[in-house]
Scaffold this motif. Structure first.
Motif, PDB file in Angstrom:
ATOM      1  N   MET A  23       0.837  -1.186   0.000  1.00  0.00           N
ATOM      2  CA  MET A  23       0.000   0.000   0.000  1.00  0.00           C
ATOM      3  C   MET A  23       0.877   1.244   0.000  1.00  0.00           C
ATOM      4  O   MET A  23       1.778   1.372   0.828  1.00  0.00           O
ATOM      5  N   ARG A  25      -0.365   5.098  -0.721  1.00  0.00           N
ATOM      6  CA  ARG A  25      -1.434   5.997  -1.150  1.00  0.00           C
ATOM      7  C   ARG A  25      -1.156   7.431  -0.739  1.00  0.00           C
ATOM      8  O   ARG A  25      -0.463   7.680   0.235  1.00  0.00           O
ATOM      9  N   ARG A  47      -2.850   6.148  -5.772  1.00  0.00           N
ATOM     10  CA  ARG A  47      -1.609   5.436  -5.455  1.00  0.00           C
ATOM     11  C   ARG A  47      -0.445   6.370  -5.778  1.00  0.00           C
ATOM     12  O   ARG A  47      -0.455   7.049  -6.793  1.00  0.00           O
ATOM     13  N   ARG A  50       0.973   7.422  -9.369  1.00  0.00           N
ATOM     14  CA  ARG A  50      -0.077   7.210 -10.372  1.00  0.00           C
ATOM     15  C   ARG A  50      -1.070   8.362 -10.334  1.00  0.00           C
ATOM     16  O   ARG A  50      -1.226   9.028  -9.322  1.00  0.00           O
TER      17      ARG A  50
END
Length: 91
Positions: A23, A25, A47, A50
């Protein structure tokens, strides 16, 4: 009313990273004045590295926008998001 808020915007940058769960984020919150005298709360998330999502909520008063902004910040903090380096003041 927050003095001079219509001339500035506020931003918070959060990250939630847990390598064991793969993870990574981010979450960004901002309060911005609009051209029409309203106040917007802008959210970006996704993310790290991204392109993510974005949502803008409009409010008629600064007080409503600030209350919503703080509520969202509290919820993210409870979920494990922490201020990122982008949120830290530079020395």
């Amino acid at each position: 009313m927050i003095p001079d808020m219509n001339r500035m915007s506020f931003q918070l940058h959060f990250q939630r990273i847990d390598a064991s769960r793969n993870m990574a984020r981010y979450y960004m919150l901002a309060i911005q004045p609009t051209l029409f005298g309203e106040t917007a709360v802008v959210r970006n998330w996704g993310r790290i590295g991204r392109r993510g999502g974005e949502r803008t909520d409009m409010f008629g008063t600064e007080q409503e926008a600030v209350a919503h902004f703080l509520d969202l910040a509290r919820r993210k903090h409870r979920k494990g998001y922490r201020p990122s380096e982008a949120a830290m003041p530079s020395n």
